[in-house]
Design an enzyme around this catalytic site. Structure first.
Site, mmCIF file in Angstrom:
data_model
loop_
_atom_site.group_PDB
_atom_site.id
_atom_site.type_symbol
_atom_site.label_atom_id
_atom_site.label_comp_id
_atom_site.label_asym_id
_atom_site.label_seq_id
_atom_site.Cartn_x
_atom_site.Cartn_y
_atom_site.Cartn_z
ATOM 1 C CG HIS A 1 1.890 -2.593 -5.485
ATOM 2 N ND1 HIS A 1 2.838 -2.229 -6.438
ATOM 3 C CD2 HIS A 1 2.538 -1.750 -4.290
ATOM 4 C CE1 HIS A 1 3.887 -1.496 -6.009
ATOM 5 N NE2 HIS A 1 3.857 -1.512 -4.797
ATOM 6 C CG ASP B 1 3.249 -2.822 -10.189
ATOM 7 O OD1 ASP B 1 3.725 -1.753 -10.046
ATOM 8 O OD2 ASP B 1 2.420 -3.311 -8.880
ATOM 9 C CB ALA C 1 -7.167 -0.087 13.107
ATOM 10 C CD GLN D 1 -4.450 4.067 7.289
ATOM 11 O OE1 GLN D 1 -3.604 2.932 8.152
ATOM 12 N NE2 GLN D 1 -4.125 4.448 6.237
ATOM 13 C CG HIS E 1 4.488 3.349 6.172
ATOM 14 N ND1 HIS E 1 3.165 3.457 6.420
ATOM 15 C CD2 HIS E 1 4.857 2.483 5.241
ATOM 16 C CE1 HIS E 1 2.656 2.836 5.594
ATOM 17 N NE2 HIS E 1 3.355 2.198 4.889
ATOM 18 C CD1 TRP F 1 0.666 6.982 -4.530
ATOM 19 C CD2 TRP F 1 1.897 8.574 -3.495
ATOM 20 N NE1 TRP F 1 0.384 8.142 -4.963
ATOM 21 C CE2 TRP F 1 0.892 9.177 -4.458
ATOM 22 C CE3 TRP F 1 2.530 9.302 -2.539
ATOM 23 C CZ2 TRP F 1 1.038 10.281 -4.527
ATOM 24 C CZ3 TRP F 1 2.432 10.843 -2.900
ATOM 25 C CH2 TRP F 1 1.947 11.375 -3.846
ATOM 26 C CB SER G 1 -0.811 5.852 4.270
ATOM 27 O OG SER G 1 -0.979 4.436 4.728
ATOM 28 C CD GLN H 1 7.680 3.062 3.340
ATOM 29 O OE1 GLN H 1 8.458 3.010 4.407
ATOM 30 N NE2 GLN H 1 7.103 1.963 2.656
#
Length: 483
Positions: free
Chosen positions: A25, A137, A350, A352, A367, A370, A372, A392
C-alpha cells in the site's frame, strides 16, 4: 512531537497521505505522490507512516534528495516530506512489527487496532502540517473523520476496483446477485470463512469500508478503464461518489530498489541460461505466508510439472507454528532433487520486475495481489493464480475473465493438489489454450504501453478543484458568521 516541514509559499497545495501499514500500500501511495508532484509544481506531499515503513521509503527516494542545478525548482522528490506516526507501545507489537511485512497473520488485527489507537498522534500531525487535503486508505475512516473535523477534505485511495465493487455490493445489496457473473464470492478459495467470528470480522471490515466511502469526497483507484471500466462505473453508482482512476502507476524499472545487487545479478544470470519461455516465476509477495502443507503441495506440483522455476519463498519474523525449519528443509530437498539447472529457490529478495520482463520467463505463479497482477499485465506474461485471501481471489477471477491467466483449483482452506499445480503450469507452457492466454497477455501489455496516461492530469485537476471549493465554502461560512 517534532515534524520537519520544508518552507512552502502560499500557492502550494499541501497533501497529506496516510496509507495502510503495508509496504504494498505504501509503495502504491508513494508512486501516486511522485506522479502528482511531477504533474503540478505547486503540489507538495506529506507522506505519513510508521518509522519501519518510512525506512524503506527513504531508500526508494534516495533520501535526502538534492536540487538540480539546471532548475530554480527543487528536485520533485524534495516535495515529498516523510512524517512519522507512532503507534501505542506494546510488548506484543514492538516498533519493528509496525508493518504487515513479515508479520504473522494472527497479529494483523492487533496491528489494525493499534493503528486506530494512534488517533491522538495523527490529530497532532494534522494540526502541525495543516494540509489542504487528506488522501487516506480504505481501512482508516477514523483519519478522514479527524480531517473533516478541521474542514480538510478527504479522498480515499484504493487498489483494484473489482473487489471494492463486489464487497460494496454485498454490503449495500445483501442477497442480490452481483451483476457481473464472471466475478463472484465463493467458498472455493483458500481463506473461506470458518465460523461466526470470521463473519463478524468481515462485517466489521465492510462497515469501515462503507464509512470510508461516506467520508470521502471522491474515490481514487489504481486502475484503468481498459481492464476495469464496468467495475469503476458500478462502484461509482453503488456509493454515489465519483471514482477516478490513476492508470497502472507502475514505477520505472530503473527506479526500483535493487535490494542485494550481487544476488540480483546471480538470479538474472541463471535466467539468462534457460530456454525461451521455459521458466515459471513463483512469488506470493512479502506479506502472505504458506503453511507447510500448502508449500508441500506447491513443491510437489513444481517438481511434477517438469518446468524450470524460480521460487521466492518468505517466512514471518515470528514463527508461531514452529514449522519454518520444516519448510526450509522442504525447499532444500526440492532444490536438491530437481538440481540447480532446473530450480532456483530464494528465501530473501528477488528482482521481480526484471524477472517478469525477461525473454526466458514463461509464466508467473502469483497470489494475485493487485500490484503483482498489474506488473504481470504490463510485462505481458501469462499468470497462474493461487490466491489467498481478501481481494486476491477476486483479482484472480478478473485475470481469468480478461483471458490473461488460469487459476489453480482450490476447495477450501489450502486444499489444492500438486497435480493441479502441475496441470496449470503445463496448460500455460505446453498447450494451445496456453498460447491463446499468452497472446491475450501480450495484447494487453501492448495496450498498456500505448496508453495516453492522461489520468494523472485529470486527477490533479480534480484535487485542485476540490480544495478550492472547500476553501471557498469555509470562507463563506466564516463571513456569514462574522456578519
Amino acid at each position: 512531537m517534532h515534524i520537519s516541514i520544508y518552507s512552502m509559499d502560499k500557492n502550494t497545495l499541501s497533501v497529506l497521505m496516510l496509507p495502510w501499514l503495508s509496504h504494498g500500500h505504501a509503495n502504491r501511495y508513494l508512486e501516486l505522490a511522485k506522479r502528482l508532484i511531477q504533474e503540478r509544481d505547486n503540489i507538495s506531499i506529506h507522506f505519513c507512516s510508521t518509522p519501519i515503513i518510512l525506512e524503506s521509503i527513504r531508500d526508494i527516494l534516495n533520501w535526502p534528495p538534492t536540487a538540480t542545478s539546471s532548475s530554480s525548482l527543487p528536485a520533485p522528490q524534495s516535495r515529498i516530506n516523510l512524517v512519522e506516526i507512532h503507534l501505542p507501545e506494546s510488548a506484543e507489537l514492538p516498533p519493528h512489527l509496525h508493518t504487515t511485512k513479515h508479520l504473522p497473520s494472527h497479529l494483523i488485527t492487533t496491528l489494525s487496532r493499534a493503528f486506530a489507537q494512534s488517533q491522538q498522534s495523527f490529530s497532532q500531525i494534522l494540526d502541525i502540517v495543516r494540509p489542504d487535503l487528506l488522501i487516506f486508505d480504505i481501512f482508516q475512516p477514523w483519519a478522514a473523520h479527524l480531517s473533516r473535523e478541521r474542514n480538510i477534505p478527504a479522498v480515499v485511495y484504493i487498489g483494484c476496483t473489482v473487489a471494492a465493487s463486489l464487497f460494496s455490493h454485498c454490503y449495500f445489496k445483501p442477497g442480490k446477485e452481483f451483476p457481473f457473473p464472471a466475478i463472484r464470492l465463493t467458498n472455493d478459495n483458500r481463506r473461506q470463512k470458518k465460523g461466526p467470528e470470521d463473519d463478524q470480522h468481515v462485517h466489521s471490515v465492510l462497515e469501515r469500508v462503507a464509512l470510508s466511502w461516506q467520508l470521502s469526497d471522491f474515490v481514487i483507484t489504481r486502475s484503468f478503464r481498459e481492464v476495469e471500466s464496468k467495475y469503476i462505473d458500478y462502484l461509482s453508482t453503488l456509493i454515489g461518489k465519483e471514482v477516478v482512476p490513476t492508470g497502472p502507476l507502475i514505477p520505472d524499472i530503473n527506479n526500483v530498489s535493487t535490494g542485494n545487487s550481487q544476488e540480483a545479478e546471480s538470479v538474472m544470470k541463471w535466467l539468462d541460461q534457460r530456454k525461451s519461455r521455459s521458466v515459471v516465476f513463483v512469488s506470493f509477495g512479502s506479506e502472505y505466508f504458506m503453511p507447510y502443507k500448502e508449500m508441500e503441495q506447491l513443491a510437489h506440483g513444481l517438481e511434477l510439472s517438469g518446468a524450470c522455476f524460480i521460487w521466492v519463498a518468505r517466512f514471518p519474523k515470528i514463527n508461531t507454528e514452529g514449522t519454518e525449519g520444516d519448510s526450509k528443509e522442504l525447499l532444500h530437498g526440492l532444490a536438491e532433487r530437481v538440481g540447480p539447472e532446473r530450480g532456483l529457490v530464494i528465501t530473501s529478495w528477488a528482482p521481480q520486475r526484471k524477472i517478469l520482463v525477461h525473454r526466458n520467463l514463461g509464466a508467473f505463479l502469483t497470489h494475485c495481489g493487485w500490484s503483482s497482477v498489474i506488473e504481470g499485465m504490463q510485462a505481458g506474461i501469462p499468470m497462474i493464480a493461487l490466491p489467498m485471501e481478501w481481494d486476491q481471489p477476486i483479482n484472480a477471477q478478473l485475470m481469468v475473465e480478461l483471458g490473461i491467466g488460469v487459476e489453480i483449483p482450490q476447495h477450501g482452506l489450502g486444499n489444492f493438489t500438486g497435480q493441479d499445480v502441475a496441470a496449470s503450469i503445463k496448460q500455460i507452457l505446453q498447450s494451445e489454450s496456453g498460447e491463446r492466454v499468452r497472446q491475450n497477455a501480450e495484447d494487453l501489455a501492448e495496450v498498456i504501453r500505448n496508453r495516453k496516461d492522461d489520468e494523472i492530469p485529470n486527477l490533479a485537476n480534480k484535487i485542485v478543484e476540490l480544495v478550492r471549493n472547500v476553501k471557498a465554502s469555509v470562507e463563506l461560512v466564516r463571513s456569514v458568521k462574522a456578519s
